[in-house]
Write a protein that holds these residues in place. Structure first.
Motif, PDB file in Angstrom:
ATOM      1  N   PRO A  54       0.822  -1.206   0.000  1.00 55.67           N
ATOM      2  CA  PRO A  54       0.000   0.000   0.000  1.00 55.67           C
ATOM      3  C   PRO A  54       0.863   1.265   0.000  1.00 55.67           C
ATOM      4  N   GLY A  55       0.362   2.287  -0.661  1.00 55.19           N
ATOM      5  CA  GLY A  55       1.057   3.574  -0.659  1.00 55.19           C
ATOM      6  C   GLY A  55       2.345   3.578  -1.455  1.00 55.19           C
ATOM      7  N   SER A  56       2.436   2.699  -2.462  1.00 54.84           N
ATOM      8  CA  SER A  56       3.660   2.693  -3.267  1.00 54.84           C
ATOM      9  C   SER A  56       3.435   3.344  -4.633  1.00 54.84           C
ATOM     10  N   GLY A  57       2.201   3.755  -4.910  1.00 48.73           N
ATOM     11  CA  GLY A  57       1.947   4.535  -6.119  1.00 48.73           C
ATOM     12  C   GLY A  57       1.129   3.852  -7.205  1.00 48.73           C
ATOM     13  N   LYS A  58       0.468   2.757  -6.882  1.00 51.85           N
ATOM     14  CA  LYS A  58      -0.279   2.019  -7.911  1.00 51.85           C
ATOM     15  C   LYS A  58      -1.435   2.861  -8.472  1.00 51.85           C
ATOM     16  N   THR A  59      -2.277   3.334  -7.585  1.00 52.10           N
ATOM     17  CA  THR A  59      -3.419   4.129  -8.042  1.00 52.10           C
ATOM     18  C   THR A  59      -2.937   5.440  -8.657  1.00 52.10           C
ATOM     19  N   ARG A 164       8.315  -1.546  -2.601  1.00 54.93           N
ATOM     20  CA  ARG A 164       8.147  -0.791  -1.353  1.00 54.93           C
ATOM     21  C   ARG A 164       9.149   0.355  -1.343  1.00 54.93           C
ATOM     22  N   LEU A 165       8.702   1.562  -1.058  1.00 54.81           N
ATOM     23  CA  LEU A 165       9.616   2.700  -1.080  1.00 54.81           C
ATOM     24  C   LEU A 165      10.544   2.652   0.136  1.00 54.81           C
ATOM     25  N   THR A 166      11.756   3.114  -0.068  1.00 58.33           N
ATOM     26  CA  THR A 166      12.715   3.086   1.041  1.00 58.33           C
ATOM     27  C   THR A 166      12.451   4.248   1.991  1.00 58.33           C
ATOM     28  N   LEU A 201       3.760   5.629   1.521  1.00 61.77           N
ATOM     29  CA  LEU A 201       3.791   7.086   1.392  1.00 61.77           C
ATOM     30  C   LEU A 201       2.464   7.714   1.802  1.00 61.77           C
ATOM     31  N   ARG A 202       1.386   7.000   1.555  1.00 62.79           N
ATOM     32  CA  ARG A 202       0.092   7.559   1.934  1.00 62.79           C
ATOM     33  C   ARG A 202       0.056   7.809   3.435  1.00 62.79           C
ATOM     34  N   SER A 203       0.468   6.813   4.219  1.00 62.94           N
ATOM     35  CA  SER A 203       0.401   6.983   5.661  1.00 62.94           C
ATOM     36  C   SER A 203       1.410   8.029   6.116  1.00 62.94           C
ATOM     37  N   ALA A 204       2.582   8.084   5.454  1.00 62.89           N
ATOM     38  CA  ALA A 204       3.590   9.081   5.842  1.00 62.89           C
ATOM     39  C   ALA A 204       3.062  10.496   5.613  1.00 62.89           C
ATOM     40  N   ILE A 205       2.460  10.711   4.440  1.00 64.18           N
ATOM     41  CA  ILE A 205       1.951  12.055   4.136  1.00 64.18           C
ATOM     42  C   ILE A 205       0.792  12.406   5.067  1.00 64.18           C
ATOM     43  N   ASN A 206      -0.064  11.445   5.317  1.00 66.19           N
ATOM     44  CA  ASN A 206      -1.177  11.689   6.251  1.00 66.19           C
ATOM     45  C   ASN A 206      -0.674  12.035   7.642  1.00 66.19           C
TER      46      ASN A 206
HETATM   47  N1  LIG Z   1       5.826   6.337  -5.899  1.00 68.16           N
HETATM   48  C1  LIG Z   1       5.229   7.448  -5.429  1.00 68.16           C
HETATM   49  N2  LIG Z   1       5.671   8.671  -5.744  1.00 68.16           N
HETATM   50  C2  LIG Z   1       5.094   9.764  -5.270  1.00 68.16           C
HETATM   51  N3  LIG Z   1       4.044   9.777  -4.445  1.00 68.16           N
HETATM   52  C3  LIG Z   1       3.547   8.593  -4.084  1.00 68.16           C
HETATM   53  C4  LIG Z   1       4.112   7.367  -4.545  1.00 68.16           C
HETATM   54  N4  LIG Z   1       3.414   6.362  -4.018  1.00 68.16           N
HETATM   55  C5  LIG Z   1       2.473   6.914  -3.258  1.00 68.16           C
HETATM   56  N5  LIG Z   1       2.542   8.270  -3.281  1.00 68.16           N
HETATM   57  C6  LIG Z   1       1.714   9.179  -2.504  1.00 68.16           C
HETATM   58  O1  LIG Z   1       0.896   8.402  -1.648  1.00 68.16           O
HETATM   59  C7  LIG Z   1      -0.471   8.557  -1.970  1.00 68.16           C
HETATM   60  C8  LIG Z   1      -1.117   7.193  -2.067  1.00 68.16           C
HETATM   61  O2  LIG Z   1      -0.586   6.497  -3.179  1.00 68.16           O
HETATM   62  P1  LIG Z   1      -1.422   5.465  -4.038  1.00 68.16           P
HETATM   63  O3  LIG Z   1      -0.964   5.552  -5.430  1.00 68.16           O
HETATM   64  O4  LIG Z   1      -2.889   5.662  -3.807  1.00 68.16           O
HETATM   65  O5  LIG Z   1      -0.937   4.133  -3.376  1.00 68.16           O
HETATM   66  P2  LIG Z   1      -1.393   2.645  -3.682  1.00 68.16           P
HETATM   67  O6  LIG Z   1      -0.154   1.966  -4.139  1.00 68.16           O
HETATM   68  O7  LIG Z   1      -1.856   2.127  -2.360  1.00 68.16           O
HETATM   69  O8  LIG Z   1      -2.465   2.699  -4.699  1.00 68.16           O
HETATM   70  C9  LIG Z   1      -0.523   9.304  -3.258  1.00 68.16           C
HETATM   71  O9  LIG Z   1      -1.576  10.219  -3.248  1.00 68.16           O
HETATM   72  C10 LIG Z   1       0.787  10.019  -3.328  1.00 68.16           C
HETATM   73  O10 LIG Z   1       0.648  11.261  -2.682  1.00 68.16           O
END
Ligand SMILES: Nc1ncnc2c1ncn2[C@@H]1O[C@H](COP(=O)(O)OP(=O)(O)O)[C@@H](O)[C@H]1O
Ligand SMILES: [Mg+2]
Length: 474
Positions: A54-59, A164-166, A201-206
């Protein structure tokens, strides 16, 4: 201005272009090649499965694709495709028709791993059917793509892994946000948030946003204070509700961790409320099956002290139960009033009685050199029979063990008064005996400790004296 201020940072800082995504270079290359194959009219695979934590940028990647390549996004998420008919209706129609304003469409089935756990059999079929017939690219996302039920879907898709982001990558992005928001941030504070996010990253930004709210400066102290409050423990009612509503294993486990109930108590809470929330008999049967397995593990843990088994027990009682609910998924979302577990209620009501029982067992245990539990199981039943049937003998035991009145009442309901009468007589007789043998001394402090049974505590000595005196007399 006011509106933009209210946009959550996860959206505000969402990458707008594919290349703006942090890391994920392999994914970017794969995706770009795949899109080129669509542009050329000859896609090798019609679907792509984006998978990773989760939060690795898929969506975000999907949204960036649409923006950059001019696709209209047709999105479905887990709650929409539990039934095959839903998928057919929305996705299939969308896959055949052209968009109203944009000429191309991209169909997104977000978090498809939810499907395998909660959907009816037909859902996977419907997805396969969609992939077969689509005229538009289909992207699916999943945290865990290795679920067996996703296998046919996997075979038909281009697999795109998101790493997974570092910690450093997370940290760098947090720094950029701080700069942009004109926040003064302690490096240590940001490191703490990055560490805690485990690459999400989602949880970090939140987290960063939660701390920044109202504070212009972000310090380690503040971070610790606020984030601890955010990870607060929930009420048992909320925890059970969240567990039952979980769609993923990790989600269920995370929900189960947000309580300070002991594992066996949590099990009681689930046990009590499961049949209130879940009504489909087959779902219930499966859920109770999982719960009873959790119970078996709990029993072994308690017996053997192997706490390493706890992970299995909690997983079974949370994820095992939640993912058993597949027939009537809607029932999970009904609002029902939950109950306090009757077992725990009973235990609380009987707490006093159990405390009495334990003290009596300890007193007897010291005399017969047995554990409290042994006494409760093998000695107390006989003591009870004596107290119920032979008040004179019961009184001797009561005096010998120095039992209180309430302990006597605990041991016999019907004969308590008779026993207590004998106890009073005996005690009187004993004290007269003691007085007679030592007429000049009234204080017990000067008497030498009794031999044999005498232990270090004062009450113990008193008991010993009582017993000795009693046995001498009889
Ligand atoms: N690789 C990435 N580069 C930049 N921002 C990212 C990345 N991955 C996640 N984020 C940040 O985290 C939030 C959630 O990412 P999201 O793409 O929804 O994750 P998931 O992999 O769970 O779908 C995004 O709105 C963005 O701000
Ligand atoms: Mg996502």
């Amino acid at each position: 201005m006011l509106v933009s201020k209210k946009i959550p940072w996860v959206i505000k800082y969402r990458p707008r272009k594919i290349d703006e995504l942090v890391n994920q270079d392999d994914a970017k290359a794969l995706v770009k090649a795949w899109l080129r194959s669509w542009e050329s009219g000859k896609p090798e695979k019609k679907a792509a499965l984006f998978y990773g934590p989760p939060g690795s940028g898929k969506t975000s990647m999907v949204e960036a694709i649409c923006r950059e390549y001019g696709y209209q996004l047709v999105e479905m998420n887990a709650s929409d495709y539990r039934r095959a008919s839903d998928i057919e209706r929305v996705a299939k129609v969308a896959s055949l028709q052209k968009g109203l304003f944009a000429s191309k469409r991209l169909i997104l089935l977000d978090e498809v791993d939810g499907v395998s756990g909660v959907a009816d059999e037909g859902a996977i079929e419907a997805i396969l059917d969609l992939i077969e017939t689509t005229k538009n690219p289909v992207v699916m996302t999943a945290n865990d793509p290795w679920d067996v039920r996703l296998r046919p879907v996997r075979d038909k898709s281009l697999l795109v892994e998101f790493k997974r982001l570092t910690k450093t990558e997370v940290l760098n992005l947090l720094k950029k946000i701080c700069l942009n928001e004109k926040l003064i941030c302690d490096e240590e504070a940001l490191k703490f948030i990055a560490e805690k996010s485990e690459g999400d990253l989602r949880s970090a930004i939140n987290d960063l946003e939660a701390v920044a709210e109202g504070a212009g400066k972000i310090t380690l102290d503040l971070v610790k204070q606020i984030l601890r409050a955010r990870d607060r423990v929930l009420e048992p009612f909320e925890v059970v509700r969240n567990i039952l509503r979980s769609n993923y294993v990790w989600q269920a486990k995370q929900n189960a961790s947000q309580t300070d109930l002991a594992p066996d108590e949590l099990m009681q809470w689930i046990n009590e409320n499961l049949p209130l929330q879940i009504t489909d008999p087959e779902d219930l049967w499966r859920a109770y099956e999982a719960l009873s397995k959790a119970d078996v593990y709990m029993g072994r843990i308690v017996k053997s002290g192997s706490w390493d088994l706890l992970a299995y027990a909690t997983e079974l009682m949370s994820a095992g139960v939640a993912l058993s609910i597949v027939n009537d998924v809607k029932s999970k979302y009904r609002w029902v009033k939950y109950q306090f577990p009757s077992k725990i209620r009973l235990m609380t009501q009987t707490k006093e009685a159990r405390a009495l029982r334990d003290t009596i067992a300890e007193l007897i245990g010291r005399q017969v050199h047995a554990s409290k539990q042994k006494v409760i199981n093998y000695v107390l039943p006989y003591v009870r029979i004596i107290f119920d049937n032979n008040p004179e003998m019961a009184a001797k035991i009561a005096v010998g063990l120095n039992l209180t009145d309430s302990m006597v009442r605990y041991l016999t309901q019907r004969n308590a008064d008779a026993v207590l009468n004998y106890v009073r007589e005996l005690r009187k007789a004993i004290s007269e005996e003691v007085k007679a043998s030592k007429p000049s001394k009234t204080s017990s402090g000067t008497s030498p400790p009794t031999k044999g049974k005498g232990k270090s505590t004062q009450t113990k000595e008193k008991e010993g004296r009582g017993l000795d005196a009693f046995f001498k007399k009889t």
